[in-house]
Write a protein that holds these residues in place. Structure first.
Motif, PDB file in Angstrom:
ATOM      1  N   VAL A   1       0.856  -1.185   0.000  1.00 47.62           N
ATOM      2  CA  VAL A   1       0.000   0.000   0.000  1.00 47.62           C
ATOM      3  C   VAL A   1       0.894   1.237   0.000  1.00 47.62           C
ATOM      4  O   VAL A   1       1.884   1.281   0.735  1.00 47.62           O
ATOM      5  CB  VAL A   1      -0.889   0.048   1.274  1.00 47.62           C
ATOM      6  N   MET A   2       0.558   2.225  -0.821  1.00 52.92           N
ATOM      7  CA  MET A   2       1.208   3.530  -0.704  1.00 52.92           C
ATOM      8  C   MET A   2       0.147   4.550  -0.266  1.00 52.92           C
ATOM      9  O   MET A   2      -0.692   4.956  -1.055  1.00 52.92           O
ATOM     10  CB  MET A   2       1.849   3.936  -2.037  1.00 52.92           C
ATOM     11  N   PRO A   3       0.167   4.900   1.016  1.00 53.34           N
ATOM     12  CA  PRO A   3      -0.800   5.880   1.520  1.00 53.34           C
ATOM     13  C   PRO A   3      -0.187   7.283   1.479  1.00 53.34           C
ATOM     14  O   PRO A   3       0.917   7.468   0.962  1.00 53.34           O
ATOM     15  CB  PRO A   3      -0.997   5.424   2.967  1.00 53.34           C
TER      16      PRO A   3
ATOM     17  N   HIS B   1      -8.122 -10.707  -0.182  1.00 54.78           N
ATOM     18  CA  HIS B   1      -7.114  -9.998   0.630  1.00 54.78           C
ATOM     19  C   HIS B   1      -7.097  -8.511   0.276  1.00 54.78           C
ATOM     20  O   HIS B   1      -7.022  -7.649   1.144  1.00 54.78           O
ATOM     21  CB  HIS B   1      -5.719 -10.598   0.413  1.00 54.78           C
ATOM     22  N   VAL B   2      -7.142  -8.227  -1.025  1.00 54.69           N
ATOM     23  CA  VAL B   2      -7.146  -6.825  -1.473  1.00 54.69           C
ATOM     24  C   VAL B   2      -8.394  -6.127  -0.938  1.00 54.69           C
ATOM     25  O   VAL B   2      -8.328  -4.994  -0.430  1.00 54.69           O
ATOM     26  CB  VAL B   2      -7.079  -6.734  -3.012  1.00 54.69           C
TER      27      VAL B   2
ATOM     28  N   SER C   1      -6.706   0.713  -6.704  1.00 56.43           N
ATOM     29  CA  SER C   1      -5.882  -0.480  -6.941  1.00 56.43           C
ATOM     30  C   SER C   1      -4.991  -0.221  -8.136  1.00 56.43           C
ATOM     31  O   SER C   1      -5.484   0.294  -9.156  1.00 56.43           O
ATOM     32  CB  SER C   1      -6.784  -1.666  -7.273  1.00 56.43           C
ATOM     33  N   VAL C   2      -3.727  -0.569  -8.048  1.00 58.73           N
ATOM     34  CA  VAL C   2      -2.825  -0.396  -9.195  1.00 58.73           C
ATOM     35  C   VAL C   2      -1.947  -1.631  -9.349  1.00 58.73           C
ATOM     36  O   VAL C   2      -1.639  -2.302  -8.358  1.00 58.73           O
ATOM     37  CB  VAL C   2      -1.902   0.850  -9.045  1.00 58.73           C
TER      38      VAL C   2
ATOM     39  N   VAL D   1      -3.202   0.361  -3.704  1.00 55.97           N
ATOM     40  CA  VAL D   1      -3.050  -0.998  -3.187  1.00 55.97           C
ATOM     41  C   VAL D   1      -2.623  -1.929  -4.321  1.00 55.97           C
ATOM     42  O   VAL D   1      -3.168  -1.837  -5.417  1.00 55.97           O
ATOM     43  CB  VAL D   1      -4.421  -1.463  -2.630  1.00 55.97           C
ATOM     44  N   SER D   2      -1.629  -2.808  -4.059  1.00 60.74           N
ATOM     45  CA  SER D   2      -1.204  -3.804  -5.056  1.00 60.74           C
ATOM     46  C   SER D   2      -0.982  -5.155  -4.378  1.00 60.74           C
ATOM     47  O   SER D   2      -0.255  -5.215  -3.380  1.00 60.74           O
ATOM     48  CB  SER D   2       0.125  -3.401  -5.713  1.00 60.74           C
ATOM     49  N   PRO D   3      -1.578  -6.225  -4.911  1.00 54.00           N
ATOM     50  CA  PRO D   3      -1.363  -7.544  -4.321  1.00 54.00           C
ATOM     51  C   PRO D   3      -0.041  -8.166  -4.762  1.00 54.00           C
ATOM     52  O   PRO D   3       0.398  -7.976  -5.896  1.00 54.00           O
ATOM     53  CB  PRO D   3      -2.540  -8.361  -4.873  1.00 54.00           C
ATOM     54  N   GLY D   4       0.581  -8.906  -3.859  1.00 55.30           N
ATOM     55  CA  GLY D   4       1.722  -9.754  -4.211  1.00 55.30           C
ATOM     56  C   GLY D   4       1.207 -11.075  -4.777  1.00 55.30           C
ATOM     57  O   GLY D   4      -0.001 -11.251  -4.983  1.00 55.30           O
TER      58      GLY D   4
END
Ligand code: NAI
Ligand code: A1CAB
Length: 261
Positions: free
Chosen positions: A97-99, A122-123, A138-139, A112-115
């Motif tokens: 996450v980049m807040p 989860h996202v 989401s990106v 937000v980006s999932p691994g």
């Protein structure tokens, strides 16, 4: 399901206890301390918020306390999800996450980006947890360095602008407090207008710029000083720095994630 219990930790235990005391009982019971492993053991979600340079240490401290049922979320700039995945037990889901700091007043932006082990559920859980902090988007993970350069670091560019405008107003003879109020509210109102009007910023700028008027006189000075180009250069430098942080934290890693030009 609502969050009922939060454990805040920091190597400086007194800092974590002070944060916990400030928020305890707001929406959940909040405790503070210095023991990362104890806080992570049994947790559904572990949120990592240390600087990239310290992330390997932080991961080592929670490694034995997490498993595939633990969702690990990190807000660190630069570090790819593979950085976490390689240092945690197999199959642990990771979400990046980049807040940004306006989250403090519910007006933040988080990307937000999932691994590779994180599912859409989860996202969705992370999006729910962040909902109270402002806009959540989401990106793809490859865009995270660019996001960091615009919305992650962006509040600092804007605060610098507020500071500069307030100083200019003071120079022009306004009382300092009034100059600060005018500058901050102008930036705040213009930001909300740009975000909510649905109009392109160039159109909004043009609407302020009467032919032969004050605004065009000011904008000509900004162009003369290449302020627009300076913003582009600044954002590029931030994105490069995000990628560098990843390399510095993991010289052998060469994950190849992140920003590219
Ligand atoms: N400040 C900002 O606007 C934003 C920061 N971030 C990210 O958030 C993270 C934190 O940044 P800041 O709050 O500016 O840094 P900070 O240095 O103010 O806070 C980090 C805290 O982590 C603690 N710490 C260090 N190692 C630890 C460990 N192993 N276990 C437990 N606690 C540990 C430190 O004592 C410190 O209190 C960074 O990864 C940064 O990239 C992301 C978006 C915005
Ligand atoms: O300056 C930094 O590295 C962090 C990431 C985005 C905002 N602050």
């Amino acid at each position: 399901d609502a969050v009922t219990e939060v454990a805040v930790t920091d190597v400086r235990g007194d800092v974590a206890r002070e944060v916990a005391a400030r928020h305890d009982g707001e929406a959940a019971s909040v405790s503070g301390g210095a023991d990362n492993a104890a806080a992570a053991a049994g947790a559904d979600v572990v949120l990592l918020a240390v600087k990239p340079q310290y992330m390997a240490d932080a991961l080592a401290s929670v490694r034995d306390a997490v498993g595939p049922d633990t969702l690990v979320v990190s807000i660190a700039a630069g570090l790819p999800s593979t950085f976490y995945e390689r240092r945690l037990p197999a199959g642990v889901p990771v979400v990046r996450v980049m807040p940004n700091t306006p989250a403090t007043i519910g007006r933040g932006v988080s990307a937000v980006s999932p691994g590779r082990h994180a599912s859409p559920d989860h996202v969705a859980l992370v999006e729910t947890l962040l909902a109270g902090t402002g806009l959540v988007v989401s990106v793809p993970e490859a865009l995270q360095s660019a996001v960091t350069a615009i919305s992650g670091s962006g509040p600092a560019y804007v605060f610098a602008m507020v500071d500069a405008l307030a100083e200019a107003g003071t120079l022009l003879g306004l009382p300092r407090a009034l100059a600060q109020q005018l500058a901050a509210h102008t930036v705040a109102g213009s930001g909300v207008y740009a975000a909510e009007s649905g109009q392109h910023a160039a159109i909004l700028r043009e609407a302020v710029s009467s032919p032969g008027g004050t605004t065009l006189a000011a904008l000509a000075e900004l162009d003369e000083r290449a302020v627009r180009a300076a913003y582009v250069a600044a954002a590029r430098a931030a994105a490069r720095r995000a990628d560098e942080l990843a390399r510095e934290a993991d010289p052998e890693g060469a994950d190849g994630e992140g920003h590219r030009e």
